[in-house]
Each structure stands twice: as C-alpha cells, then as structure tokens.
Design a protein around this motif. Structure first.
Motif, PDB file in Angstrom:
ATOM      1  N   ALA A  17       1.023  -0.137   7.060  1.00 41.75           N
ATOM      2  CA  ALA A  17      -0.411  -0.405   6.908  1.00 41.75           C
ATOM      3  C   ALA A  17      -0.650  -1.909   6.755  1.00 41.75           C
ATOM      4  N   LEU A  18       0.257  -2.567   6.014  1.00 41.11           N
ATOM      5  CA  LEU A  18       0.112  -4.019   5.854  1.00 41.11           C
ATOM      6  C   LEU A  18       0.246  -4.740   7.195  1.00 41.11           C
ATOM      7  N   ASP A  19       1.021  -4.094   8.095  1.00 40.01           N
ATOM      8  CA  ASP A  19       1.215  -4.692   9.413  1.00 40.01           C
ATOM      9  C   ASP A  19      -0.076  -4.727  10.238  1.00 40.01           C
ATOM     10  N   MET A  20      -1.129  -4.110   9.717  1.00 36.68           N
ATOM     11  CA  MET A  20      -2.413  -4.242  10.427  1.00 36.68           C
ATOM     12  C   MET A  20      -2.900  -5.689  10.385  1.00 36.68           C
ATOM     13  N   ASP A  21      -2.213  -6.482   9.517  1.00 36.55           N
ATOM     14  CA  ASP A  21      -2.494  -7.922   9.451  1.00 36.55           C
ATOM     15  C   ASP A  21      -3.988  -8.250   9.362  1.00 36.55           C
ATOM     16  N   GLU A  22      -4.466  -9.080  10.329  1.00 34.46           N
ATOM     17  CA  GLU A  22      -5.840  -9.569  10.220  1.00 34.46           C
ATOM     18  C   GLU A  22      -6.893  -8.469  10.355  1.00 34.46           C
ATOM     19  N   ARG A  23      -6.425  -7.290  10.825  1.00 34.35           N
ATOM     20  CA  ARG A  23      -7.402  -6.199  10.941  1.00 34.35           C
ATOM     21  C   ARG A  23      -7.866  -5.724   9.554  1.00 34.35           C
ATOM     22  N   TRP A  24      -7.066  -6.043   8.532  1.00 36.47           N
ATOM     23  CA  TRP A  24      -7.505  -5.731   7.167  1.00 36.47           C
ATOM     24  C   TRP A  24      -8.804  -6.458   6.827  1.00 36.47           C
ATOM     25  N   ILE A  25      -8.926  -7.641   7.384  1.00 30.79           N
ATOM     26  CA  ILE A  25     -10.136  -8.420   7.083  1.00 30.79           C
ATOM     27  C   ILE A  25     -11.347  -7.699   7.645  1.00 30.79           C
ATOM     28  N   GLU A  26     -11.156  -7.215   8.858  1.00 33.00           N
ATOM     29  CA  GLU A  26     -12.237  -6.435   9.475  1.00 33.00           C
ATOM     30  C   GLU A  26     -12.528  -5.185   8.642  1.00 33.00           C
ATOM     31  N   LEU A  27     -11.418  -4.495   8.207  1.00 30.98           N
ATOM     32  CA  LEU A  27     -11.596  -3.277   7.432  1.00 30.98           C
ATOM     33  C   LEU A  27     -12.306  -3.552   6.105  1.00 30.98           C
ATOM     34  N   ALA A  28     -11.989  -4.726   5.534  1.00 23.75           N
ATOM     35  CA  ALA A  28     -12.578  -5.050   4.240  1.00 23.75           C
ATOM     36  C   ALA A  28     -14.095  -5.094   4.326  1.00 23.75           C
ATOM     37  N   SER A  29     -14.593  -5.377   5.522  1.00 20.52           N
ATOM     38  CA  SER A  29     -16.048  -5.380   5.653  1.00 20.52           C
ATOM     39  C   SER A  29     -16.610  -3.969   5.817  1.00 20.52           C
ATOM     40  N   LEU A  30     -15.694  -3.027   6.119  1.00 10.84           N
ATOM     41  CA  LEU A  30     -16.153  -1.647   6.346  1.00 10.84           C
ATOM     42  C   LEU A  30     -15.949  -0.748   5.131  1.00 10.84           C
ATOM     43  N   VAL A  31     -14.915  -1.030   4.321  1.00 13.49           N
ATOM     44  CA  VAL A  31     -14.587  -0.132   3.199  1.00 13.49           C
ATOM     45  C   VAL A  31     -14.318  -0.941   1.925  1.00 13.49           C
ATOM     46  N   ASP A  32     -14.384  -0.237   0.814  1.00  9.76           N
ATOM     47  CA  ASP A  32     -13.909  -0.797  -0.451  1.00  9.76           C
ATOM     48  C   ASP A  32     -12.568  -0.173  -0.754  1.00  9.76           C
ATOM     49  N   LEU A  33     -11.541  -0.994  -0.898  1.00  5.89           N
ATOM     50  CA  LEU A  33     -10.224  -0.458  -1.262  1.00  5.89           C
ATOM     51  C   LEU A  33     -10.219  -0.297  -2.775  1.00  5.89           C
ATOM     52  N   VAL A  34     -10.294   0.968  -3.239  1.00  5.25           N
ATOM     53  CA  VAL A  34     -10.543   1.185  -4.664  1.00  5.25           C
ATOM     54  C   VAL A  34      -9.292   1.549  -5.454  1.00  5.25           C
ATOM     55  N   TYR A  35      -8.240   1.965  -4.769  1.00  7.33           N
ATOM     56  CA  TYR A  35      -7.056   2.417  -5.503  1.00  7.33           C
ATOM     57  C   TYR A  35      -5.846   2.349  -4.597  1.00  7.33           C
ATOM     58  N   GLY A  36      -4.653   2.104  -5.194  1.00  3.23           N
ATOM     59  CA  GLY A  36      -3.426   2.093  -4.407  1.00  3.23           C
ATOM     60  C   GLY A  36      -2.457   1.068  -4.957  1.00  3.23           C
ATOM     61  N   PRO A  37      -1.249   1.011  -4.406  1.00 11.35           N
ATOM     62  CA  PRO A  37      -0.233   0.071  -4.883  1.00 11.35           C
ATOM     63  C   PRO A  37      -0.691  -1.378  -4.737  1.00 11.35           C
ATOM     64  N   LEU A  38      -1.680  -1.618  -3.860  1.00  8.90           N
ATOM     65  CA  LEU A  38      -2.125  -2.983  -3.626  1.00  8.90           C
ATOM     66  C   LEU A  38      -3.309  -3.345  -4.508  1.00  8.90           C
ATOM     67  N   VAL A  39      -3.729  -2.379  -5.315  1.00 11.40           N
ATOM     68  CA  VAL A  39      -4.954  -2.592  -6.107  1.00 11.40           C
ATOM     69  C   VAL A  39      -4.620  -2.369  -7.569  1.00 11.40           C
ATOM     70  N   ASP A  40      -5.195  -3.149  -8.443  1.00 12.46           N
ATOM     71  CA  ASP A  40      -4.877  -3.001  -9.857  1.00 12.46           C
ATOM     72  C   ASP A  40      -5.861  -2.045 -10.534  1.00 12.46           C
ATOM     73  N   THR A  41      -5.810  -0.787 -10.161  1.00 16.36           N
ATOM     74  CA  THR A  41      -6.616   0.233 -10.816  1.00 16.36           C
ATOM     75  C   THR A  41      -5.664   1.278 -11.367  1.00 16.36           C
ATOM     76  N   LYS A  42      -5.837   1.659 -12.640  1.00 19.60           N
ATOM     77  CA  LYS A  42      -4.874   2.572 -13.248  1.00 19.60           C
ATOM     78  C   LYS A  42      -5.182   4.031 -12.909  1.00 19.60           C
ATOM     79  N   GLU A  43      -6.475   4.373 -12.974  1.00 22.38           N
ATOM     80  CA  GLU A  43      -6.859   5.772 -12.766  1.00 22.38           C
ATOM     81  C   GLU A  43      -7.424   5.973 -11.369  1.00 22.38           C
ATOM     82  N   PHE A  44      -7.105   7.115 -10.788  1.00 24.67           N
ATOM     83  CA  PHE A  44      -7.676   7.423  -9.470  1.00 24.67           C
ATOM     84  C   PHE A  44      -9.175   7.663  -9.641  1.00 24.67           C
ATOM     85  N   PRO A  45     -10.005   6.879  -8.918  1.00 20.98           N
ATOM     86  CA  PRO A  45     -11.452   6.974  -9.172  1.00 20.98           C
ATOM     87  C   PRO A  45     -12.077   8.260  -8.628  1.00 20.98           C
TER      88      PRO A  45
END
Lengths: 234, 544, 177, 166
Positions: free
Chosen positions: C21-49
């Motif tokens: 998924a990280l290999d999507m590289d710059e496409r993450w930037i595009e995705l960031a405008s479409l979604v909020d990444l709210v939980y996961g190993p890349l995000v510092d959230t303890k509880e699943f929202p």
C-alpha cells in the motif's frame, strides 16, 4: 465419416470417434479440464469438463463423451460456470494450497483455473488436513499438501513409462498417491527416476529439487512426442 | 443330470418326509440368538421321546419376523413359536406329544404374515438351504431344465421382458431390456454377474435370500446365462455376510456335483460356471462399474458410463449385472408365465418387492409384498406401528441414496416412480422407520457421514463435497450453524447431485434434500440465532 | 461534507500488504484529498473508531485478540476489504494449522529460543486452534487476493470503492500473485 | 516366456494355503482381492512381506497391491487383538441407539473404534451394516452376532468374551 453438431450454437464437424472435448478443441472452443492430459487415458474424474447436451437430463463429461450426429452442446452456461467454480473451491479447501510459497506459483493449472473462474476467495471451510512432504528421492519431491488426486502421475508412470511406481491408497478424502508399498520414494525399487510424473503434475505437488518459489515450470513436450513415435504405421 | 434324475430325487425326498416337520430358523438373525442350540435341543427331545419316525427337525432359512426370533414353525399344524430359547425349546416337542409347550406362540394370521405375497421368499423358512435335495423337491432346477431343452434364448428374454420385471437393485431398469442388450452385444465371451454387495445400512433382503434359498438365485443366473449367451458367472457377496457366503459355497458345490452347473447342463451344449467373489467392505462396490473393477481385483472405483457393462463390462466383454432379488424372480416368471407375474403390482412396476422393515417399528423383519401396497399398510398393518406408544414420524427408504418419507405421504402406493416423486427411491428395499424421538437432521448427518467415508475418492464433487456437507450438518446438529451454512449446504447438495461421477455421489445428497423438504423446521430450529447474521461459514473448533 | 473514513488493520500477516500500500507512493497524496485515514499501523490512534467507511484488513485471524478486533471492526465499518492472501486464504499463517497449538508454542518459544525459554502467558495473545481467513468469522465485502496485491491493485480497489463501484479484480490479481 | 514364481516367504504352512488360492485362480491379477482375503484369514493381517510376495506372485505392481489393500475396509495392515468386537452402525442399529452402545464399549475398553488395546487383547471396530437390522443394535463378538444390545449388556458380554480367552 464426419459428424456435425453444434457447440454453443456454433456448427462444428467432428471425426467419427472423437470425443466432445476433442471436437470442441479442434473448433477452437476451450473447455476447462484438470485430470485430463492428452496422451494419457481418460478418467473423467475432475468433472470440470461437464457440458450440457440438449435432450439429456444429466451433465456429461466432454472428455469421455463421443460425438453424436446432430448433438446440441453448451459448454459455458451460467450453471456450468457455477459448478466449476465450486469444484475448484472444494479442491482449495481440501488440502493446503499456499500459492504464495509454492514452487509452481504462476505455472499451476489449479491456480490458473481459479483465476479464470473468478475465484476471489474460497467459500468452504478449509479442512487443513495433515499432509506430508516426501523428499527422499535424489531429484524429486512429492508434497501431498498440493496434490489434487488427478492421477496423472499414476497414469503416465503406468501407461507411458511402464513402471507403475505410483498408485492411490486409501479412499475418499483420505486418498493419497503412493510409490510402491507406500514406501519413501527414494527407496523405490520400481521408479526409474524418469521424472515424467513431475512434468505432468498440474500443481506443485511433484517438483524438481532445487526449484524455488515460482520456478517450477513443467515441460510436457515428451508426451505428444512419445505418443506420436509409438503410433503403429498405418 | 437329466430330467428323470431330478424327478427321482424329488420322489425320494417326498418318501422320506415325516408326519410332522419342526422348522428351525437358522438364518443369521435367529442364529445370533442361539438358533443352533435351539435346534439341537429340539432334536435331543425328539430322540429322547423316540419320535424320530414321526418328527423331522429341519434347518430352514428366514421366516421373516426376525425381530421376534428365534422362530420355530410346526407343519402341518401351522404353528409358529417366537422368542424361543434353548431352555424352552424342548417343550415344543412336549406340545406335539400330548403335553404343553412353554414357548411363546406367535400368530401366523397376523397381517405381518397374511398380507405378504411370497414369490422370491416362497421357499424361505421352508426348505433346508444347505441341502440341494430340498430345493429340488420344491421344484428347483426344473425350470432350468425346461429352458435349456425347450426354449430358445430369445423366448426367455421375451418372457422376462413381458413380465415387466424391473431391476431390484434400486434403479428399476427393465430387466428384459438389459438381457436383450447383452444378448445382442457382440463379444467372443459374455459374463453374468450377480450383485450381492448389499451395502445399504438397514437392508438385508439379499442376505436373507442367499441364506435361505441360494439355489433359487443360482438357477436364475443360469437361465440368464443361457438367455444372453454367457458361460461364466460371478456372484459378488459382501464379506460381512459369512453365513450367506458359506451357504452359497455349499450350494455351488452341490449344484456342480449334480451337474446342474458346469459343462453340458442337462445334456445340452450349454455350459455355465459360477464363481464366488467376496467383497471386502466397500459400499461403492454396489455400483456396477465399481463392482466389476473389484471382481477384476482392482480398487472398487467406478468409471463413467457409457460404455455400459452390457456392451463393455468385465475385461471389456458384454456383461449382465443384476442383483440377487432380480435373479430370484426369474424362475417363477418362466415357470408360471409372464402374464401371471405382470398381473401383480402396479401398471409400471410389476410383481412383489422384498423389504427389510426395521427401526422404530414393532414387527421388525423381512417382508415380501405386492408392489403398490401403501407405506401405511406396511408400517402400520404389517409393522404394527412404533413401539412404546410413540408416533411414527417418517420412513427412510433406499438407504444413503434414498430419502425420508413423512407420515402425511404414507398413503402413497409403493412403486419406483411414486417414491422418486416423494424425493426418495425404492432402492434395494431397506425401510427404516423413524418415530417422533428421531432427530431428522441427525439422520441426514448419519447418512452423509456414511457417504463421506464410503466415497471412493475418484471424482472431486463426491470426495470433497461430502466432507463439506458433513461438516456443515455437524455444525447445524451442534447448534453452531447459521443461515449461510444452510444455504451453502443446499448449494453443495445441488452440486454433488449433478456433477458426481457415479450413483453414490449423485444420490448422496438425497437424505439431506428429503429431510430439508419435509422437516425444514427441524433444521431452522437448530440454527444458532445469535450468529445468524454474522459472517459466512463460521468456524468449527474456535470455541473449544 | 466530511471525507469518507479509511482504516487499515494488520492481523496475522507479514505487513507486506501494508508495504505494498505504501508503494502507491505519490498516489497517497491524491487519496489524502479523498479520504481521512483514521486508523492503522501508520496512524497514532489506539481505538478502532466508529463509523468507518472502508477498512483494509491484512492478515489471517490467528489469535483471540485478532478475533476480538475483527468482530469490533466489522460492527464499526461499512465496507470490509480482505486485503491479501493471508486475509483471504489464511496463507502462510495457516502453515502452523497442522500442528496443535502447544506444539507450535513449544517450537517457537522453547526449542528455537536462546534466552528465556518459556511460553508467554501474558501480553502475547493466545493463539486460536487454527489460523483462518477473515470471512470465516465475519462478513467480508471485497476480496483482494495476492501476496501482496500490487500497489496498482490496491489503488484501483480504493478508487473504485470511493466512486461507489464494486471493483472487478478477475484479471488484476490472484492467489499468490 | 517362463514365468518365474517367487519362493514362499517362509516355511510357515499358511503360505501354502495362500499359494493354493493363487494357483486355483491361475496366478492371475484378478486373484488379488481373493488372495488378500486368504492372507488376512490365515495371518490375521497383511504385512509388507505378504504384500510384496503377492505382488510378485501375481505380477501386480506393488503400489497397486497396496492401493487395493487400503481401499477395502476388510483388510488390516496391522495385527488385530486376540478378541474383536464389532459394533454395527447401520441405520437400523443407529436409530435404536448403537452410538450409545459404542460409547459404552469405548469407555469400558479405553480405546476408540479402529484401535487395539495396548495389551493386544481387544480390537474395537465398527461395521457399516451386518444385516442383523431386525435385532439391532447388534454387536459381533469374535465373529458371533449378539442382538438387542444396550450399553450395559453390551459391555457385560464383552467382559465375558475377554474373560474366556484370557
């Protein structure tokens, strides 16, 4: 005398003693198969080549059904596709097929068929049976986790090589292919180490030592060659 | 052997008959309840009283009411004793010589007996199955003599065709048509095979016939051999039936000794040899192509048909395969004529059928009834309903290939078509009665386990599909199943039924389908309400 | 209007699917405008929202903790995607299934351990008898086989779902791809 | 071509019985199952030596001999106990409680169906249907059928059978 029939609405002419599968292949119509391999006897066991024949209540295996004048055959209906997918799923659930770490990854008939039939996942419960790996042979390995019991190895060894080292033991889902008296392959007194079984195996169940993940492509040219060379001159 | 010798044996036997005959059942059921000791004790009593000249004590085959056994019958008085013990057996002789018998008297006028029509079982329980002379006295081998010396093979086939006899192994294919096909198939050799691999759990018709009247079957096979042009036969019997095997061995030896089997039968050019083959515990060998593989000494795995055995059977030669009961019908058909036979039964299914009536029913045993009798008559009148005041819920016919018929359909006449219409089959004749305490889902699981363990493993749908169906049924029985599981079970039934290679797989879903059809509520009640809406198949062992 | 919420979860897997998924590289930037990444190993959230729209689940269900997590995730998510062979088929984690759990633990924590040869009973979650695919426990909406599915495949799946379409993966990926 | 017959595996007289069976059937491949029956009857089970001998004598590939021997339930590749107890699990016996009878015997003997006790006294087996449906549940003790079994009288009878032979 030639016979004419229709397959999927297409008019096809076939030789007198041809099977439906052969007639379809000649007409460029592909019917999925797994236990079948040209050059070996037919066993009609995998049921993937079942087709619908007008006027017959039962589905018939194309590999052993002879053409009949005027036959109307359907090989690719929704019902058949559904059955084929289920049969493939049953195979995946029956043993421990882990494509990602398989020597035959990318060269496996089971894997290819699964993709062709749109298998996104297996709906049946995985059975995770106990299955062993026998690496006692100098050059080859049998991994029962990947065996689908198509019996190609049994047939090629008996019919082409003439050794009959392989057979099947037990029955039902507990069936296993064996060498000699269920002894380690490496100890076999009858095996000629010709490797034909390895080459005809549709999955990564039989493979050459030294091959790593996705490296085990099979070479089958010997089979049509031997079949041809052994034909009696007319 | 010539006709005159047959008649001479008959005369001699008739002369040797005594005033009274005590018949002791020595078929497997009664034998297991000390039947042999009972016969010994009666013989001892007869000789102690010096009645050997008046009373004959005869070993006989099955009298039918096995559940009430051991049975002892008295002729000509027509008395029937049941639940006889070696201890009270001597008192039966007492009763014949002025004293009183302590043994329990049965009722030979009970519908269990009076409603039967005996053709196949006519000699069962009457003749000594280990003496060929007894069979000959009862008319045995006279028909074969008539056939080989008076009839053309085609006349025999016509008679069988005209009689309307259909295969008693289960599928009901017209016997005469099959004979005709084998007769017409070109081949330098032909074979006759008798399928005695009665594998349906809960069925013992063939065992009983072979134990009680083996010569009837041999004679029927010989007539078949003459009709289709075969000189070699195999009779394949389950190893689970040691008594049937030994009586057949005896019968074959005796028939050979008298020249009734072998070369030049009745001084004709007709040769007919019979070899016995013992099964080794594989249900699938009841399937004809698997049975032939087994006779050839191979794994009993079926192969696709066509080619049918009638064209290419044993070692590739045309082969006639019929089951025990079918052959047992041949002698009466030829002897009394096809019209007589065709007058019995229904329009499409002629003659009688032998059933083994067992399970939750008062009168367990073997019955032979005209085809067309209703299930209710069989279960309630002959069988006497369920024991202990319980209500009968269903009857299972056809074993693992059949289905459960609920009580609301009990007025259906029993024939090949009507049972198929109800989602079951006639099968070889097992009838297991279930009462209100029987859990139908568990019964379906029982049969699925059977099919799973008996699957030969050749074709994928049956080999792997039965395992999945068994797992799903287990989940449901153990109240862990979901609606998804039930759906998946039905999908698998459809797959296995329509894609399996042989009859075993194609019919394996039947017990599930028929219980789903009539007892769906029992399935729904077992579903786990809590997890019904959750994911798909769920998991077996996670909770343990 | 707020953006759809995307979560990613790592159960019993090698993290390869997350790497892909990280290999999507710059496409993450595009995705960031479409979604909020709210939980996961890349995000510092303890509880699943709550009210997550799309969750990408990597890995098989192998332990009691995995099972609890996936049940909670299912309850709190609209579209659950089984991402990669471990989630879809249980793949490599299932290779331990032929051995009973105590044998597996013994092998991992005693026989092959240099120090502290003991089976942990705290902190490390208890193993279930068998590692199994996600859909054997909860309903799965989209299956994305592959070991790992390529970055292109993951990008395609996400953009299709965000566009309100069901992705067709027949020719894009397969078991072991 | 003259077919060379393999020598009998040992002086044991039972091999003569096996050989006689094969001779009667002309040492043909189709005699395989009948021959296996004879070995099973004479020796109680089929060991590698026997299978190997039969393969050579009948000129059937060893893997096929093994395949046949393991296909059929009746053949055993391991020695059986001194006594055998076969619980019928046919339908008629099943609906009348054969599974409870089996459970009681398993509990009593401490072995599961298909196993032999460690002292080699008892082998416990199940059967598909022995055709004694009318007197079910039925159990076969050392080849002798007993009908109308309950969990109690089945175990009682078993005690008697084992006691007699000990």
């Amino acid at each position: 005398m030639a016979k004419t029939l229709t397959i999927n609405g297409q008019h096809v002419s076939a030789e007198d003693d041809q099977t439906l599968l052969e007639a379809a292949l000649d007409a460029g119509i592909k019917i999925p198969t797994l236990c079948r391999l040209e050059g070996l006897s037919e066993v009609g066991a995998c049921r993937l080549c079942l087709v619908e024949i007008a006027g017959s209540a039962k589905l018939q295996p194309a590999c052993v059904t002879k053409v009949v004048e005027g036959m109307e055959v359907q090989t690719d209906t929704e019902r058949l596709r559904k059955y084929r997918l289920m049969i493939l799923e049953l195979l995946f659930a029956e043993r421990n097929h882990i494509c990602a770490v398989c020597v035959a990854n990318g060269h496996c008939e089971l894997q290819t068929l699964a993709q062709q039939h749109g298998m996104s996942h297996v709906r049946f419960s995985y059975l995770y049976p106990q299955a062993d790996v026998d690496a006692s042979h100098d050059r080859f390995v049998i991994d029962h986790n990947r065996c689908i019991l198509c019996t190609r190895c049994v047939r090629v060894c008996d019919e082409i090589e003439g050794a009959h080292t392989w057979d099947v033991m037990g029955r039902g889902t507990n069936s296993r292919v064996i060498t000699d008296l269920n002894e380690p392959w490496g100890d076999s007194q009858t095996c000629t180490s010709c490797g034909k079984c390895v080459q005809v195996c549709p999955t990564g169940a039989l493979f050459e030592k030294g091959k790593s993940v996705a490296e085990m492509a099979k070479r089958r040219e010997f089979l049509p060659y031997l079949t041809l060379m052994r034909q009696q001159p007319r | 052997m010539v006709l005159e010798q047959l008649i001479a044996i008959t005369e001699k036997e008739k002369k040797a008959r005594k005033e009274i005959c005590i018949r002791c059942c020595m078929a497997a059921g009664c034998m297991s309840s000390r039947g042999a000791e009972i016969k010994e004790s009666i013989e001892k009593a007869v000789s102690e009283k010096g009645l050997q000249n008046r009373i004959e004590v005869r070993r006989v085959g099955c009298m039918g009411s096995c559940g009430q056994g051991p049975m002892v019958g008295i002729e000509p008085a027509g008395l029937l004793y049941q639940h006889v013990t070696p201890e009270n057996a001597a008192s039966i002789v007492e009763g014949l010589s002025g004293g009183s018998a302590e043994a329990e008297l049965g009722d030979p006028k009970h519908p269990f007996f009076s409603r039967q029509k005996l053709i196949v079982c006519a000699n069962s329980g009457r003749i000594d199955p280990e003496r060929i002379e007894d069979s000959i006295e009862a008319g045995g081998y006279l028909t074969l003599q008539h056939v080989v010396s008076e009839l053309q093979p085609s006349q025999v086939i016509d008679a069988v065709l005209k009689s309307g006899l259909r295969g008693r192994g289960g599928a009901g294919y017209p016997t005469g048509l099959k004979w005709g096909t084998v007769a017409k198939s070109p081949g330098t050799r032909k074979f006759v095979v008798c399928n005695g691999d009665e594998g349906d759990p809960g069925a013992f018709m063939d065992r009983s016939v072979l134990e009680s009247d083996p010569h009837r079957v041999l004679e029927g096979m010989a007539i078949a051999g003459y009709a289709v042009g075969a000189d070699q036969a195999f009779i394949y019997v389950r190893a689970e039936y040691p008594l049937a095997v030994s009586r057949l061995q005896t019968a074959i030896r005796q028939a050979k000794h008298h020249g009734l089997l072998g070369n030049g039968i009745f001084e004709s050019t007709f040769n007919f040899n019979v070899e016995l083959r013992i099964g080794a515990g594989a249900f699938v060998c009841g399937e004809e192509t698997a049975l032939m593989a087994s006779i050839e000494g191979r794994r009993g795995q079926p192969h696709p048909r066509p080619p049918f055995p009638a064209e290419s059977g044993l070692w590739g030669f045309p082969t006639l395969i019929n089951n025990v009961e079918t052959y047992a019908n041949i002698v009466p058909i030829v002897k009394k004529g096809p019209d007589w036979f065709a007058s019995l039964g229904t329009e499409k299914s002629k003659g009688t059928k032998v059933f083994s009536l067992t399970g939750k029913v008062r009168n367990n045993g073997l019955i032979e009834v005209p085809i067309g009798i209703t299930i209710r008559e069989i279960v309630e009148d002959l069988g006497g309903g369920a024991p202990d005041g319980a209500k009968v819920k269903a009857v299972q016919t056809g074993g693992p290939s059949g289905g459960c018929i609920p009580v609301e359909h009990f007025d259906t006449p029993v024939d090949y078509e009507s049972l198929v219409g109800l989602g079951s089959i006639m099968g070889s004749g097992g009838m297991v009665v279930m009462d209100e305490h029987t859990n139908m889902v568990d019964v379906a699981r029982f049969y699925m386990q059977f099919c799973m363990e008996e699957s030969c493993g050749k074709c994928i749908p049956c080999r792997a599909g039965t395992v999945q169906m068994y797992e799903l049924l287990t989940k449901i029985v153990e109240r862990r199943g979901t609606r998804n599981d039930l759906e998946q079970l039905e999908e698998l039934c459809d797959l296995v039924k329509h894609t399996s290679l042989c009859g075993l797989g194609q019919t394996a879903p039947n017990p599930v389908l028929s219980t789903l059809r009539y007892f769906r509520n029992e399935y729904l009640e077992l579903l786990n309400k809590e997890v019904q809406e959750s994911g798909s198949s769920g998991v077996q062992e996670q909770k343990t | 209007m707020s953006k759809p919420k995307l979560a990613t979860v790592w159960l019993d897997g090698c993290s390869g699917c997350h790497m892909s998924a990280l290999d999507m590289d710059e496409r993450w930037i595009e995705l960031a405008s479409l979604v909020d990444l709210v939980y996961g190993p890349l995000v510092d959230t303890k509880e699943f929202p709550e009210n997550v729209d799309i969750v990408l689940v990597e890995g098989a269900v192998s332990s009691e903790e995995d099972l609890e997590k996936i049940q909670k995730i299912r309850k709190q998510t609209k579209t659950l995607v089984s991402l990669g062979d471990c989630a879809v088929t249980s793949n490599v984690p299932s290779m331990r299934n032929r051995f009973p759990v105590p044998v597996v633990e013994n092998r991992s924590y005693r026989e092959t351990a240099q120090l502290n040869q003991q089976v942990p009973r705290e902190v490390v979650p208890r193993l279930l008898p068998k590692a199994r695919p996600v859909h054997e426990f909860v309903k799965v909406d989209v299956f994305v086989p592959g070991c790992p599915p390529s970055a292109d495949t993951i990008y395609y799946v996400l953009t299709e779902l965000l566009a309100g379409r069901m992705p067709d993966l027949t020719n894009l990926t397969r078991f072991g791809a | 071509m003259k077919v060379i017959k393999p020598p009998l595996p040992s002086e044991d007289k039972r091999w003569k019985i096996v050989d006689a069976k094969m001779r009667r059937l002309g040492y043909a491949g189709h005699a395989l199952i009948e021959t296996l029956h004879t070995v099973q009857e004479s020796f109680g089970y089929l060991d590698k030596e026997a299978l190997s001998f039969i393969a050579r004598a009948l000129r059937v590939p060893p893997s096929r001999v093994y395949g046949v021997a393991t296909f059929y339930n009746f053949f055993s590749l391991k020695p059986q106990g001194v006594h055998t107890c076969v619980v019928c699990l046919g339908t008629a016996c099943y609906v009348k409680g054969a599974s409870q009878v089996l459970a009681a015997i398993e509990l009593y003997s401490g072995i599961k169906s298909g196993e032999t006790t460690s002292d080699k006294q008892l082998s416990l087996l199940t059967a598909r249907c022995i055709g004694a449906c009318a007197i079910g549940p039925a159990v076969v003790y050392d080849g002798i059928v007993a009908g109308h079994r309950t969990p109690d009288n089945a175990v009682e009878k078993l005690e008697g059978v084992i006691g007699d032979g000990a």
